[in-house]
Design an enzyme around this catalytic site. Structure first.
Site, short mmCIF file in Angstrom:
data_model
loop_
_atom_site.label_atom_id
_atom_site.label_comp_id
_atom_site.label_asym_id
_atom_site.label_seq_id
_atom_site.Cartn_x
_atom_site.Cartn_y
_atom_site.Cartn_z
N SER A 104 6.77 -0.76 5.61
CA SER A 104 7.91 -1.64 5.86
C SER A 104 9.19 -1.15 5.17
CB SER A 104 7.59 -3.06 5.37
OG SER A 104 7.19 -3.04 4.01
N GLN A 106 11.67 -1.89 2.70
CA GLN A 106 11.37 -2.73 1.53
C GLN A 106 12.17 -2.31 0.32
OE1 GLN A 106 7.48 -1.15 -0.53
NE2 GLN A 106 7.17 -1.00 1.70
N HIS A 108 11.84 -3.36 -4.25
CA HIS A 108 11.07 -4.09 -5.26
C HIS A 108 12.03 -4.75 -6.24
CE1 HIS A 108 7.69 -2.09 -3.51
NE2 HIS A 108 8.20 -0.90 -3.80
N LYS A 131 8.71 -3.53 -10.24
CA LYS A 131 7.86 -2.51 -9.65
C LYS A 131 8.63 -1.23 -9.34
CE LYS A 131 4.57 -1.76 -5.87
NZ LYS A 131 4.21 -2.13 -4.50
N GLU A 133 8.74 2.69 -8.97
CA GLU A 133 7.60 3.50 -8.54
C GLU A 133 8.02 4.95 -8.32
OE1 GLU A 133 6.58 1.28 -5.01
OE2 GLU A 133 7.61 2.70 -3.70
N HIS A 273 13.72 1.47 0.78
CA HIS A 273 12.93 2.64 1.16
C HIS A 273 11.85 2.25 2.15
CE1 HIS A 273 10.78 0.86 -2.26
NE2 HIS A 273 9.66 1.38 -1.76
N ARG A 292 10.29 -7.46 1.89
CA ARG A 292 10.30 -6.72 3.17
C ARG A 292 11.38 -7.24 4.12
NH1 ARG A 292 5.03 -8.04 1.96
NH2 ARG A 292 3.65 -6.29 1.44
N LYS A 298 4.06 -8.23 8.56
CA LYS A 298 3.92 -9.13 7.42
C LYS A 298 5.15 -10.00 7.25
CE LYS A 298 0.85 -6.05 4.79
NZ LYS A 298 0.66 -5.31 3.52
#
Length: 425
Positions: A104, A106, A108, A131, A133, A273, A292, A298
């Site tokens: 997706s 998205q 964080h 989050k 990453e 991203h 998202r 979702k």
């Protein structure tokens, strides 16, 4: 010296994953011959409650319970770790991703926003943690990440009139629509951020039927054109995976990145991203919070995403981690992927031996407990043999990795330098 323990890692069967015979995740779990039709998407090594790891051969004991024992806390967690906000807990989550269809669009949340979202919508945002990453490519890997420079976005909008109309480009950009490159607002300036946010608000407010008509018109032109740019090809591919999804347009707003094995991307909170395809090792703060806004069946939280993004156009420069080809005296390639010091949650070592024979030993120093896995060949970690598919935990301090006469590839995660962690000082 060893105190290495083997780990039984869990995995996730998401729709965007790969079938068993082609999934690195399934290979790691010895399930490559599974004919159930399930898609293998993620291997999780850590203590997150959504998919917690277990201690191998310990009658199903959770890694989290193992690490709660006082003798193991002393053995695996460093004094700096125990003097920080991370005390007695594992602050990171290590994964392998096997991606068949795009993930997706998205971002964080930062720590503060994560706490607010978790309190407000605990069924959607299941923990109060941020989050950040980092992804390190295992195979050729494609991603969309961070906003392009405004000059490049304007060039695409002029090439894709349907998209320009949806975001009301001429009105939103005003004088910048026809400005020369040196007349555009400075990168990451307030004017640039305002223009990007305004276009995102326009795009995601478009009625579904209007967006669908525009998407199909552009897709037809892309298919009819003889020579396509890489972004047009990615647009057509994501459209085939997520028909009529507004997220397909983000190909023209975000940087399209192609990684070779060993290259990485670090994504801080609030950077947009979407991973497109490939296999990679991912390390992140111990969280499963995702906001998202497209390319997914979702639940989406478009309002939150639009308001949380940084809207900088220089993020890709700091996000990239190039592959190192330098070898130490033992003929190991040792690479450390570190986020900026304000993110103490994690770091990642990539240890590769490419010589087919020999027993060279390399040593790295872990600031606290390390979690890792062997993804190729065989090696000895702290004197214990690990082969492809094995996951493990090791104590803080010096960790040795010895080649066992074959090509080997081992990843080990730990925290970032804890001397920068305020509570550890």
């Amino acid at each position: 010296m060893s105190e290495l323990i083997k780990i039984d890692a869990g995995f996730q069967n998401y729709a965007w994953g790969k079938d068993a015979k082609s999934s690195f995740v399934a290979k790691m779990k010895g399930l490559s011959k599974d004919t159930s039709g399930k898609f293998y998407a993620e291997l999780w090594v850590g203590t997150h409650p959504s998919c917690p790891s277990k201690v191998a051969g310990a009658n199903g004991e959770l890694l989290d319970d193992f690490l709660k024992k006082p003798e193991n806390q002393k053995k695996y967690f460093s004094p700096a770790h125990q003097g920080s906000d991370f005390r007695n807990t594992l602050p990171y989550l290590l994964k392998i991703l096997s991606i068949r269809t795009a993930l997706s669009i998205q971002a964080h949340p930062c720590k503060k926003l994560a706490e607010e979202l978790h309190a407000k919508l605990p069924d959607k945002y299941k923990d109060p943690n941020h989050k950040p990453e980092l992804i390190c490519a295992l195979t050729p890997f494609e991603a969309l990440c961070c906003f392009r420079p405004l000059k490049a976005i304007i060039a695409f909008l002029k090439k894709v009139p349907e998209l320009a109309k949806l975001v009301e480009a001429e009105e939103v950009l005003g004088k910048y629509w026809t400005a020369s490159a040196n007349e555009l607002p400075a990168a990451d300036s307030g004017e640039e951020k305002h223009a990007l946010k305004a276009m995102m608000e326009k795009l995601y407010a478009v009625p579904a039927d209007v967006c669908t008509t525009a998407l199909r018109a552009h897709l037809k032109r892309v298919k009819d054109e003889g020579e396509k740019c890489p972004e047009d090809e990615v647009f057509a591919r994501t459209y085939s995976q997520y028909p009529d999804d507004v997220g397909c347009w983000m190909v023209y707003f975000l940087n399209y990145v192609q990684l070779v094995p060993g290259q990485g991307l670090f994504l801080s909170d609030s950077e947009p991203h979407a991973y497109i395809s490939g296999e990679g090792v991912e390390i992140m703060a111990c969280s499963d919070n995702v906001v998202r806004a497209g390319l997914t069946p979702k639940w989406k939280d478009v309002h939150t995403l639009i308001n949380m993004l940084k809207y900088d156009t220089t993020g890709l420069d700091s996000a990239r981690h190039e592959k190192s080809t330098k070898e130490d005296e033992a003929k190991w390639q040792v690479q450390l992927y570190q986020p900026p010091k304000q993110f103490p949650d994690f770091s990642l070592y990539r240890l590769q031996y490419n010589h087919g024979s020999g027993h060279g030993t390399t040593t790295v120093t872990l600031p606290t407990i390390g979690l890792g896995f062997c993804v190729e060949g065989t090696a000895k970690v702290n004197g214990v043999e690990v082969k492809a598919g094995d996951c493990f935990a090791v104590p803080y301090g010096k960790m040795t990795c010895q080649a066992e006469g074959k090509n080997s590839l081992v990843f080990v995660a730990s925290t970032n330098d804890l001397s920068h962690c305020k509570s550890a000082l």
